[in-house]
Write an enzyme that holds these catalytic residues in place. Structure first.
Site, PDB file in Angstrom:
ATOM      1  N   ASN A  11       2.088  -7.169  10.835  1.00  0.00           N
ATOM      2  CA  ASN A  11       3.304  -8.259  10.561  1.00  0.00           C
ATOM      3  C   ASN A  11       3.183  -8.730   9.184  1.00  0.00           C
ATOM      4  OD1 ASN A  11       5.013 -10.532  10.842  1.00  0.00           O
ATOM      5  ND2 ASN A  11       3.520 -11.864  12.026  1.00  0.00           N
ATOM      6  N   LYS A  13       5.133 -10.780   7.803  1.00  0.00           N
ATOM      7  CA  LYS A  13       5.496 -12.216   7.568  1.00  0.00           C
ATOM      8  C   LYS A  13       6.263 -12.218   6.485  1.00  0.00           C
ATOM      9  CE  LYS A  13       0.979 -13.589   9.582  1.00  0.00           C
ATOM     10  NZ  LYS A  13       0.232 -14.555   9.998  1.00  0.00           N
ATOM     11  N   HIS A  97       5.969 -15.693  18.285  1.00  0.00           N
ATOM     12  CA  HIS A  97       4.864 -15.840  17.143  1.00  0.00           C
ATOM     13  C   HIS A  97       4.463 -17.273  17.098  1.00  0.00           C
ATOM     14  CE1 HIS A  97       2.392 -15.333  13.799  1.00  0.00           C
ATOM     15  NE2 HIS A  97       2.035 -14.317  14.202  1.00  0.00           N
ATOM     16  N   GLU A  99       3.700 -18.928  14.422  1.00  0.00           N
ATOM     17  CA  GLU A  99       4.164 -19.639  13.600  1.00  0.00           C
ATOM     18  C   GLU A  99       5.733 -20.031  13.574  1.00  0.00           C
ATOM     19  OE1 GLU A  99       3.369 -16.636  10.689  1.00  0.00           O
ATOM     20  OE2 GLU A  99       0.918 -17.265  10.736  1.00  0.00           O
ATOM     21  N   GLU A 169      -2.895 -13.922  20.807  1.00  0.00           N
ATOM     22  CA  GLU A 169      -3.108 -14.555  19.567  1.00  0.00           C
ATOM     23  C   GLU A 169      -3.498 -15.947  19.613  1.00  0.00           C
ATOM     24  OE1 GLU A 169      -0.853 -11.888  16.352  1.00  0.00           O
ATOM     25  OE2 GLU A 169       0.227 -13.518  16.864  1.00  0.00           O
ATOM     26  N   GLY A 175      -4.670 -15.884  10.330  1.00  0.00           N
ATOM     27  CA  GLY A 175      -4.951 -16.417   9.017  1.00  0.00           C
ATOM     28  C   GLY A 175      -5.735 -17.299   8.627  1.00  0.00           C
ATOM     29  N   SER A 213      -6.683 -12.617  12.436  1.00  0.00           N
ATOM     30  CA  SER A 213      -7.443 -12.110  11.680  1.00  0.00           C
ATOM     31  C   SER A 213      -8.367 -10.984  11.799  1.00  0.00           C
ATOM     32  CB  SER A 213      -8.533 -13.511  11.415  1.00  0.00           C
ATOM     33  OG  SER A 213      -8.175 -14.439  10.793  1.00  0.00           O
TER      34      SER A 213
HETATM   35  C1  PEP Z   1      -0.196 -12.440  12.753  1.00  0.00           C
HETATM   36  O1  PEP Z   1       0.647 -12.750  11.696  1.00  0.00           O
HETATM   37  O2  PEP Z   1       0.233 -12.175  13.905  1.00  0.00           O
HETATM   38  C2  PEP Z   1      -1.771 -12.407  12.530  1.00  0.00           C
HETATM   39  C3  PEP Z   1      -2.392 -12.200  13.444  1.00  0.00           C
HETATM   40  O3  PEP Z   1      -2.063 -12.798  11.358  1.00  0.00           O
HETATM   41  P1  PEP Z   1      -3.484 -12.578  10.606  1.00  0.00           P
HETATM   42  O4  PEP Z   1      -3.882 -11.102  10.972  1.00  0.00           O
HETATM   43  O5  PEP Z   1      -3.373 -12.652   9.346  1.00  0.00           O
HETATM   44  O6  PEP Z   1      -4.359 -13.528  11.169  1.00  0.00           O
END
Ligand code: PEP
Length: 251
Positions: A11, A13, A97, A99, A169, A175, A213
């Site tokens: 992803n 972003k 997601h 976000e 997630e 992040g 992460s």
């Molecule tokens: C994500 O964007 O779904 C995500 C898990 O980001 P990160 O790996 O940076 O935590």
């Protein structure tokens, strides 16, 4: 039990200009060998979808969008429909997601509309669920994830036209550099694995990804857990070397 093909999705972003997106997609395609037993998916921003689609042509790497609207067309300024994503070469679309939930008012109900619209258009949704740190500390993780599944999947059945993917997630791990431990992750994945057939009927084929992460350092131990079928990767997908290492660890 069905053997599920691991899936690693990147992803990107709100990152990458067209030139950067083209270069990253090219490096990833060059690094993904044909005999790899992993499905690889890239989710660039909308502006780079067709550019990345051109790079992926002839490679096994597939294209995803990061979100969709649910209407097929109309007076919805700024929105992009599932049909447009399909037309741009997408096979997958990320839906729900955290976000989007946090910054753009996404709810379980809008997630449900998006999942239905994506499936109807022939896209495979990557349906994201996960708890905040406050919810985890209050012992509400399974309750929150359970509600996201029930409301997000309302009205859907196991014989969806395209395969559904679920991504667990934990919001506190996205992040932040904090990763859920393999045990914490497996607990929620096992819960989702039990919940899916209750909600959808047959759900053995549905892959459940972990996101939060994920790095080359922690991916192998996460991937060893019985109910983890791959990863949704943010930060570590923005560089080909780290993303390719995560792919290799899953294969
Ligand atoms: C994500 O964007 O779904 C995500 C898990 O980001 P990160 O790996 O940076 O935590």
């Amino acid at each position: 039990m069905t053997k599920r093909l691991p899936l690693i999705a990147g992803n990107w972003k709100m990152h990458k200009t067209l030139g950067e997106a083209r270069a990253l997609a090219r490096e990833i395609c060059q690094g993904v060998t044909g005999d790899l037993k992993v499905e690889v998916v890239l989710a660039p921003p909308y502006t780079a979808l067709t550019t990345v689609a051109a790079e992926l042509s002839g490679s096994p790497v597939k294209l995803a969008a990061q979100d969709t609207f649910w209407e097929p067309q109309g007076a919805f300024t700024g929105a992009i429909s599932p049909l447009m994503l399909k037309d741009a070469g997408c096979r997958y679309v990320i839906v729900g997601h955290s976000e989007r939930r946090q910054h753009f008012g996404e709810t379980n109900q809008t997630v449900n509309l998006k999942l239905k619209a994506a499936l109807a258009a022939g896209l495979c949704p990557i349906f994201c669920v996960g708890e905040t740190i406050a919810e985890r500390q209050a012992g509400q993780t399974l309750k929150v994830v359970g509600r996201q599944l029930i409301e997000g999947l309302a009205g859907l059945t196991g014989d969806t036209p395209e395969p559904l993917v679920v991504a667990y997630e934990p919001v506190w791990a996205i992040g932040t550099g904090l990763t859920a431990t393999p045990d914490q992750t497996q607990e929620v994945h096992a819960f989702i694995r039990v919940k899916l057939p209750e909600l959808l009927g047959a759900a053995d084929d549905i892959r459940i990804l972990y996101g939060g992460s994920v790095t080359p350092e922690n991916s192998a131990s996460l991937m060893r857990e019985a109910d983890i079928d791959g990863a949704l990767v943010g930060g570590a997908s923005l560089k080909s070397d780290s993303f390719l290492k995560i792919i290799a660890a899953a294969g």
